[in-house]
Design a protein around this motif. Structure first.
Motif, short mmCIF file in Angstrom:
data_model
loop_
_atom_site.label_atom_id
_atom_site.label_comp_id
_atom_site.label_asym_id
_atom_site.label_seq_id
_atom_site.Cartn_x
_atom_site.Cartn_y
_atom_site.Cartn_z
N ALA A 1 -1.88 -0.83 -5.08
CA ALA A 1 -3.16 -1.13 -4.42
C ALA A 1 -3.59 -2.57 -4.66
O ALA A 1 -4.13 -3.21 -3.77
CB ALA A 1 -4.23 -0.16 -4.91
N GLU B 1 -10.29 0.90 -3.07
CA GLU B 1 -9.02 1.44 -2.60
C GLU B 1 -9.17 2.03 -1.20
O GLU B 1 -8.24 1.99 -0.40
CB GLU B 1 -8.47 2.48 -3.57
CG GLU B 1 -7.97 1.90 -4.89
CD GLU B 1 -9.08 1.61 -5.89
OE1 GLU B 1 -8.78 0.98 -6.92
OE2 GLU B 1 -10.24 2.02 -5.64
N ASP C 1 -15.41 4.69 -2.27
CA ASP C 1 -14.41 4.19 -3.22
C ASP C 1 -14.01 5.32 -4.17
O ASP C 1 -14.85 5.83 -4.90
CB ASP C 1 -14.98 3.00 -4.00
CG ASP C 1 -13.93 2.29 -4.83
OD1 ASP C 1 -12.75 2.73 -4.82
OD2 ASP C 1 -14.28 1.30 -5.48
N TYR D 1 0.83 -1.20 0.00
CA TYR D 1 0.00 0.00 0.00
C TYR D 1 0.87 1.25 0.00
O TYR D 1 0.62 2.19 -0.76
CB TYR D 1 -0.94 0.00 1.22
CG TYR D 1 -1.79 1.23 1.25
CD1 TYR D 1 -2.92 1.32 0.45
CD2 TYR D 1 -1.45 2.32 2.02
CE1 TYR D 1 -3.68 2.47 0.42
CE2 TYR D 1 -2.21 3.47 2.02
CZ TYR D 1 -3.32 3.54 1.22
OH TYR D 1 -4.07 4.68 1.20
N ASP E 1 -8.83 -0.77 1.32
CA ASP E 1 -7.43 -1.15 1.48
C ASP E 1 -6.67 -0.10 2.30
O ASP E 1 -5.82 -0.44 3.12
CB ASP E 1 -6.77 -1.37 0.13
CG ASP E 1 -7.32 -2.60 -0.58
OD1 ASP E 1 -7.86 -3.50 0.09
OD2 ASP E 1 -7.22 -2.65 -1.83
N GLU E 2 -7.00 1.17 2.09
CA GLU E 2 -6.38 2.23 2.89
C GLU E 2 -6.76 2.07 4.36
O GLU E 2 -5.93 2.22 5.26
CB GLU E 2 -6.82 3.60 2.39
CG GLU E 2 -6.24 4.75 3.20
CD GLU E 2 -6.69 6.10 2.70
OE1 GLU E 2 -6.40 7.09 3.38
OE2 GLU E 2 -7.34 6.18 1.64
#
Length: 173
Positions: free
Chosen positions: A18, A80, A71, A13, A83-84
């Motif tokens: 990503a 994303e 998103d 990350y 995932d962040e």
């Protein structure tokens, strides 16, 4: 192995990959205990206060709607923003967590600390300032007992009154 996969997700990350980050997180989460996995899937801390009751009633539906709404790249398969969020949890655990071997602080994940919760919600501060009242001629506390997290539009101030490395949101008497 679980820590390695979570750390790999964070490393990917931070490098801006990503897709690889998401794959690493997706591989790590099923290997976690249900309680640990729930920390990564719970969006309650990110929701406005008035939306939390709806989340409690239907967590999966509200979480799916939240990730779709936040998103930043709708044309990709991955969220994303999710995932962040996962990367922020790993960062908070690494930066603010305590092990059982640390006698001077209670053990626990860094994401469960006040600093960790704010890190997860708002991300990395633009600037961090550490100081003690002694810097201003006031004879109180020790070195670096205050920290200011400066974001673009707001700040958080933390203090460490017990001098145990556990910073709390500062609230003057």
């Amino acid at each position: 192995f679980r820590r390695v996969l979570r750390s790999a997700g964070l490393a990917h990350y931070r490098r801006g990959d990503a897709e690889a980050a998401g794959v690493a997180f997706d591989r790590a989460l099923p290997r976690l205990s249900p309680a640990a996995r729930a920390r990564f899937e719970d969006v309650r801390p990110l929701l406005p206060l008035d939306a939390r009751a709806a989340y409690d009633a239907a967590p999966e539906a509200i979480a799916a709607a939240f990730w779709a709404e936040t998103d930043p790249r709708l044309l990709t398969e991955r969220s994303e923003r999710r995932d962040e969020h996962r990367a922020r949890i790993v960062e908070a655990d690494l930066q603010f967590g305590r092990s059982a071997a640390a006698l001077w602080a209670p053990p626990g994940p860094g994401a469960d600390t006040e600093q960790g919760a704010l890190w997860i919600r708002y991300g990395r501060p633009r600037r961090v300032i550490s100081f003690s009242p002694g810097d201003f001629g006031v004879a109180a506390y020790g070195d670096e007992n205050f920290r200011v997290w400066d974001f673009e539009d707001f700040q958080f101030v933390f203090d460490d009154p017990e001098r145990d490395g556990v910073f709390r949101t500062y609230s003057p008497p």
